[in-house]
Design an enzyme around this catalytic site. Structure first.
Site, PDB file in Angstrom:
ATOM      1  N   GLU A 140      13.237   2.517  13.572  1.00  0.00           N
ATOM      2  CA  GLU A 140      12.291   3.551  13.125  1.00  0.00           C
ATOM      3  C   GLU A 140      11.088   3.579  14.057  1.00  0.00           C
ATOM      4  OE1 GLU A 140      10.523   2.711   9.276  1.00  0.00           O
ATOM      5  OE2 GLU A 140      10.316   0.596   9.744  1.00  0.00           O
ATOM      6  N   LYS A 183       6.499  -1.886   1.936  1.00  0.00           N
ATOM      7  CA  LYS A 183       5.318  -1.272   2.550  1.00  0.00           C
ATOM      8  C   LYS A 183       4.158  -2.258   2.429  1.00  0.00           C
ATOM      9  CE  LYS A 183       3.365   3.362   3.143  1.00  0.00           C
ATOM     10  NZ  LYS A 183       3.486   3.447   4.599  1.00  0.00           N
ATOM     11  N   TYR A 196       0.831  -1.208   0.000  1.00  0.00           N
ATOM     12  CA  TYR A 196       0.000   0.000   0.000  1.00  0.00           C
ATOM     13  C   TYR A 196       0.858   1.248   0.000  1.00  0.00           C
ATOM     14  CZ  TYR A 196       0.954   1.074   4.935  1.00  0.00           C
ATOM     15  OH  TYR A 196       1.565   1.423   6.114  1.00  0.00           O
ATOM     16  N   ARG A 239       7.624   3.670  -5.254  1.00  0.00           N
ATOM     17  CA  ARG A 239       7.831   2.755  -4.118  1.00  0.00           C
ATOM     18  C   ARG A 239       6.756   1.675  -4.097  1.00  0.00           C
ATOM     19  NH1 ARG A 239       8.180   5.202   1.864  1.00  0.00           N
ATOM     20  NH2 ARG A 239       5.934   5.436   1.524  1.00  0.00           N
ATOM     21  N   HIS A 275      -2.141 -20.850   1.337  1.00  0.00           N
ATOM     22  CA  HIS A 275      -0.984 -19.978   1.549  1.00  0.00           C
ATOM     23  C   HIS A 275      -0.238 -19.664   0.258  1.00  0.00           C
ATOM     24  CE1 HIS A 275      -1.834 -20.755   5.696  1.00  0.00           C
ATOM     25  NE2 HIS A 275      -0.770 -20.089   6.127  1.00  0.00           N
ATOM     26  N   LEU A 325      11.524   1.236   6.629  1.00  0.00           N
ATOM     27  CA  LEU A 325      10.903   1.727   5.401  1.00  0.00           C
ATOM     28  C   LEU A 325      11.640   3.010   5.017  1.00  0.00           C
ATOM     29  CD1 LEU A 325       8.461   1.314   3.428  1.00  0.00           C
ATOM     30  CD2 LEU A 325       7.402   3.200   4.681  1.00  0.00           C
ATOM     31  N   ARG A 353      -8.868 -19.963  -0.028  1.00  0.00           N
ATOM     32  CA  ARG A 353      -7.752 -19.804   0.898  1.00  0.00           C
ATOM     33  C   ARG A 353      -6.697 -20.891   0.747  1.00  0.00           C
ATOM     34  NH1 ARG A 353      -5.763 -20.751   6.035  1.00  0.00           N
ATOM     35  NH2 ARG A 353      -4.861 -18.902   6.999  1.00  0.00           N
TER      36      ARG A 353
HETATM   37  O1  PSZ Z   1      -1.398   8.813   8.347  1.00  0.00           O
HETATM   38  C1  PSZ Z   1      -0.405   8.377   8.974  1.00  0.00           C
HETATM   39  O2  PSZ Z   1      -0.339   8.354  10.205  1.00  0.00           O
HETATM   40  C2  PSZ Z   1       0.781   7.928   8.201  1.00  0.00           C
HETATM   41  S1  PSZ Z   1       0.912   8.219   6.575  1.00  0.00           S
HETATM   42  C3  PSZ Z   1       2.395   7.429   6.452  1.00  0.00           C
HETATM   43  C4  PSZ Z   1       2.761   6.954   7.649  1.00  0.00           C
HETATM   44  C5  PSZ Z   1       1.845   7.242   8.667  1.00  0.00           C
HETATM   45  N1  PSZ Z   1       3.903   6.265   7.913  1.00  0.00           N
HETATM   46  C6  PSZ Z   1       4.795   5.816   6.924  1.00  0.00           C
HETATM   47  C7  PSZ Z   1       5.997   5.166   7.534  1.00  0.00           C
HETATM   48  C8  PSZ Z   1       5.897   3.903   8.165  1.00  0.00           C
HETATM   49  O3  PSZ Z   1       4.698   3.305   8.256  1.00  0.00           O
HETATM   50  C9  PSZ Z   1       7.044   3.305   8.707  1.00  0.00           C
HETATM   51  C10 PSZ Z   1       6.978   1.993   9.403  1.00  0.00           C
HETATM   52  N2  PSZ Z   1       8.234   3.918   8.601  1.00  0.00           N
HETATM   53  C11 PSZ Z   1       8.367   5.127   8.002  1.00  0.00           C
HETATM   54  C12 PSZ Z   1       7.256   5.788   7.469  1.00  0.00           C
HETATM   55  C13 PSZ Z   1       7.449   7.112   6.813  1.00  0.00           C
HETATM   56  O4  PSZ Z   1       7.289   6.973   5.416  1.00  0.00           O
HETATM   57  P1  PSZ Z   1       6.774   8.174   4.507  1.00  0.00           P
HETATM   58  O5  PSZ Z   1       7.639   9.339   4.822  1.00  0.00           O
HETATM   59  O6  PSZ Z   1       6.973   7.662   3.124  1.00  0.00           O
HETATM   60  O7  PSZ Z   1       5.353   8.417   4.870  1.00  0.00           O
END
Ligand code: PSZ
Length: 289
Positions: free
Chosen positions: A178, A146, A32, A51, A101, A202, A99
């Site tokens: 992170e 992601k 996503y 990405r 895997h 990420l 379903r």
């Molecule tokens: O709406 C929200 O709260 C959001 S929108 C994007 C995020 C949160 N986070 C992105 C994210 C992440 O989920 C993890 C685990 N690490 C880093 C980030 C930052 O990524 P960018 O800068 O691409 O959003």
């Protein structure tokens, strides 16, 4: 009327239904993106969509659209919904099939869903800073993807929320990785440190933009990992994400960072980040300062 994207079509939200055997629903099998919209325009859309396509490749999910096709669909949805300030959420699951895997055959197409949501900029926390907790990073070893699988992230965020904090800063042993939904950077003696873009984080689009700003403006930048001790002894700490932009972290586990107020380099990066938003999307009505 609110419109959403289901596969190639822009349809009314109430008419958009996905199957109970969608692999996104059953396995979290998909990828996503979240893209910020300012003044009705997407910010860093190309980077996010690139990405997304890369995340798809990494899990062997073939996204049957080009970046430009995806962008065009999102633009139409934003216009149809008259979204000025908010986000676009977009996901691909590996499709619907009985379903099992193992992946379904090539005859099963990925399922695309996307929607818009109005959200303001979190200017209060960007001005004043937020609190964070520390938590062991228990996620898998492909945090560069992601993926829809977010159990580790949401459980960390819940722990933060329960203790009255905004973010959970994760660490593997001593090394800070992170946030639960953000990247983390520290400033020490004028140098900005942030975890390198490896499989353990990420590679945030916001993080990349901040790094670019550092290189352009001569703020010393080291993409090298730092420890929990470095974090707590830092002059400044901030988190970055699409929604939070650059948000100062002023207290971690009850300990003040610096004197407990947002630092000068964080403030400077916030201003420069705002400038880069305005360059792409036009003037912001509500500014941090
Ligand atoms: O709406 C929200 O709260 C959001 S929108 C994007 C995020 C949160 N986070 C992105 C994210 C992440 O989920 C993890 C685990 N690490 C880093 C980030 C930052 O990524 P960018 O800068 O691409 O959003």
């Amino acid at each position: 009327m609110e419109y959403v994207i289901l596969n190639g079509d822009l349809i009314e939200r109430s008419k958009a239904k996905v199957d109970i055997e969608d692999r996104g629903y059953q396995f979290g099998d998909g990828v996503y993106e979240v893209i910020r919209v300012y003044n009705g325009k997407m910010f860093t859309a190309d980077e996010h969509l690139e990405r997304l396509l890369e995340s798809g490749k990494k899990i062997e999910l073939n996204i049957p659209y080009s970046k430009d096709q995806l962008k065009q669909m999102l633009i139409e949805m934003i216009e149809r919904n008259n979204l000025e300030l908010g986000i676009v959420y977009m996901q691909f699951s590996r499709g619907t099939s009985p379903r099992n895997h193992a992946y379904p055959g090539a005859d099963v197409a990925p399922v695309l869903t996307a929607y818009t949501r109005e959200t303001t900029r979190p200017v209060e926390s960007m001005r004043n800073g937020v609190k964070a907790i520390l938590i062991e990073d228990i996620r898998w070893l492909r945090c560069d993807i992601k993926s829809l699988n977010l159990l580790g992230n949401i459980m960390a965020k819940q722990k933060a929320a329960q203790s009255g904090s905004f973010e959970a800063i994760q660490h593997r042993g001593d090394t800070v990785t992170e946030g639960s939904s953000s990247n983390i950077a520290i400033v020490k003696d004028g140098t900005l440190y942030t975890h390198p873009a490896t499989n353990l984080i990420l590679n945030g689009i916001t993080r990349r933009k901040i790094n670019e700003i550092c290189r352009e403006t001569g703020i010393a930048l080291k993409e090298s990992a730092f420890t929990k001790e470095d974090l707590l002894a830092a002059d400044e700490v901030f988190m970055s994400s699409t929604s939070a932009e650059v948000t100062p972290i002023i207290e971690i586990e009850g300990k003040l960072i610096g004197n407990g107020s947002p630092g000068p380099i964080t403030n400077k990066l916030q201003n420069l980040f705002e400038e880069s938003i305005e360059k792409q999307c036009g003037s912001l009505t509500v500014k941090i300062r």
